[in-house]
Design an enzyme around this catalytic site. Structure first.
Site, PDB file in Angstrom:
ATOM      1  N   HIS A 177       0.821  -1.093   0.129  1.00 19.03           N
ATOM      2  CA  HIS A 177       0.027   0.014  -0.064  1.00 19.03           C
ATOM      3  C   HIS A 177       0.782   1.167  -0.007  1.00 19.03           C
ATOM      4  CE1 HIS A 177      -3.619   2.366   1.251  1.00 19.03           C
ATOM      5  NE2 HIS A 177      -2.558   3.096   2.021  1.00 19.03           N
ATOM      6  N   GLU A 178       1.873   1.415   0.973  1.00 20.95           N
ATOM      7  CA  GLU A 178       2.765   2.498   1.183  1.00 20.95           C
ATOM      8  C   GLU A 178       3.765   2.666  -0.282  1.00 20.95           C
ATOM      9  OE1 GLU A 178       2.115   4.724   3.184  1.00 20.95           O
ATOM     10  OE2 GLU A 178       1.044   3.344   4.408  1.00 20.95           O
ATOM     11  N   HIS A 181       1.357   4.631  -2.569  1.00 25.01           N
ATOM     12  CA  HIS A 181       1.406   5.873  -2.334  1.00 25.01           C
ATOM     13  C   HIS A 181       2.941   6.527  -3.054  1.00 25.01           C
ATOM     14  CE1 HIS A 181      -2.093   6.518  -0.160  1.00 25.01           C
ATOM     15  NE2 HIS A 181      -1.611   5.912   0.943  1.00 25.01           N
ATOM     16  N   HIS A 187      -5.689   7.313  -1.854  1.00 20.39           N
ATOM     17  CA  HIS A 187      -6.606   6.398  -1.317  1.00 20.39           C
ATOM     18  C   HIS A 187      -7.866   6.582  -2.447  1.00 20.39           C
ATOM     19  CE1 HIS A 187      -4.585   7.347   2.618  1.00 20.39           C
ATOM     20  NE2 HIS A 187      -4.331   5.893   2.359  1.00 20.39           N
ATOM     21  N   TYR A 237     -10.223   2.072   1.553  1.00 17.52           N
ATOM     22  CA  TYR A 237     -10.595   1.762   3.064  1.00 17.52           C
ATOM     23  C   TYR A 237     -11.748   0.808   2.916  1.00 17.52           C
ATOM     24  CZ  TYR A 237      -8.090   5.964   5.071  1.00 17.52           C
ATOM     25  OH  TYR A 237      -7.306   6.922   5.540  1.00 17.52           O
TER      26      TYR A 237
END
Length: 277
Positions: A177-178, A181, A187, A237
């Site tokens: 996930h990071e 980014h 997101h 999310y």
């Protein structure tokens, strides 16, 4: 093939973001048992359980926590991003925020435990996308994976050395996930068109975390969305993320809930990155 629409941060002066935390604001204990069982994956935070006063910049709202500028919980903004100069156009943002030739140079701090989280995440990205990760030698622009208070990252290539911060509780999935980014992804729930797909139930969001659910354009950032909103995206999310009362913070338009996933890039994730890079 289903394609996902990614929210790619496009800032003329570069992109910045922060890493995830060892704790989560997923209120598993308060959620119904059947829901709690599937909400094992945790939402990333730079500073778990910490919030800061809202700050307003030329490009929108962020929080200042421990001297850092935090957007959406785990994205660290640079000083030039919160106080930009010059025109902020999509084309400029796309050029400065993407890693040239889809190559990311990196180092791993020797003090980071469980380094297989990083190497496994890198292998996953290289298996399913065209992005390549190359150990840094003398390259000026690169990412260092290091110990952090939570899970966080800059967003996109910001120039020089930048960090992906990983606390002990940050999993391989959180690391994937990071890295998303660091490649320039917001997101998924902050897409411009998200209201077509989801309901945001602000009355159930924990105080101080409301900005995590704001569209990136509302926050003042310009970007491009790819495909349709992907509920299975590793950048999305879950329905109970940052819930204050065990009730959903995000539902589908028909009111149904969905699970968070932090295991792997979805087919839509892969398709979106292919379009970007």
């Amino acid at each position: 093939m289903k394609t996902t629409r990614f929210s790619l941060l496009m800032l003329g002066l570069g992109l910045g973001m922060t890493a995830f935390s060892s704790c989560s604001k997923e209120q598993d204990a308060a959620a119904p048992a059947s829901t709690a069982a599937v909400q094992a994956a945790k939402v990333e935070e730079a500073y778990p359980s910490q919030t800061g006063p809202a700050q307003v910049s030329k490009l929108g709202v962020y929080q200042q926590i421990n001297g850092e500028n935090i957007l959406e919980g785990d994205i660290i903004l640079t000083a030039s991003q919160v106080n930009p100069t010059g025109p902020q156009t999509e084309s400029a943002g796309r050029n400065t925020g993407k890693w040239p030739s889809a190559v990311v140079y990196y180092t791993i701090d020797a003090a980071l435990p469980s380094q297989n989280r990083v190497t496994d995440a890198i292998t996953h990205w290289q298996t399913y996308t065209a992005v390549r990760f190359v150990p840094r030698t003398t390259q000026a622009n690169y990412v260092t994976f290091r110990v952090g208070s939570g899970c966080s990252s800059n967003i996109g290539m910001i120039g020089g050395r930048q960090y992906i911060n990983l606390a002990s509780g940050c999993t391989t999935g959180n690391t994937i996930h990071e890295i998303g980014h660091a490649l320039g992804l917001f997101h998924e729930q902050t897409r411009n068109d998200r209201d077509t797909y989801v309901n945001i139930l602000t009355q159930n969001i924990q105080s101080g975390y409301e900005n995590n659910f704001v569209k990136y354009s509302t926050s003042g950032y310009s970007g491009t969305d790819f495909g349709a909103l992907d509920f299975g995206s590793i950048m999305m999310y879950g329905s109970f993320s940052f819930s204050s009362n065990g009730q959903p913070t995000i539902t589908k338009k028909d009111g149904s809930t969905f699970n968070i996933q932090r295991s792997a890039l979805s087919a839509g994730d892969r398709a979106g990155i292919d379009i970007m890079y």
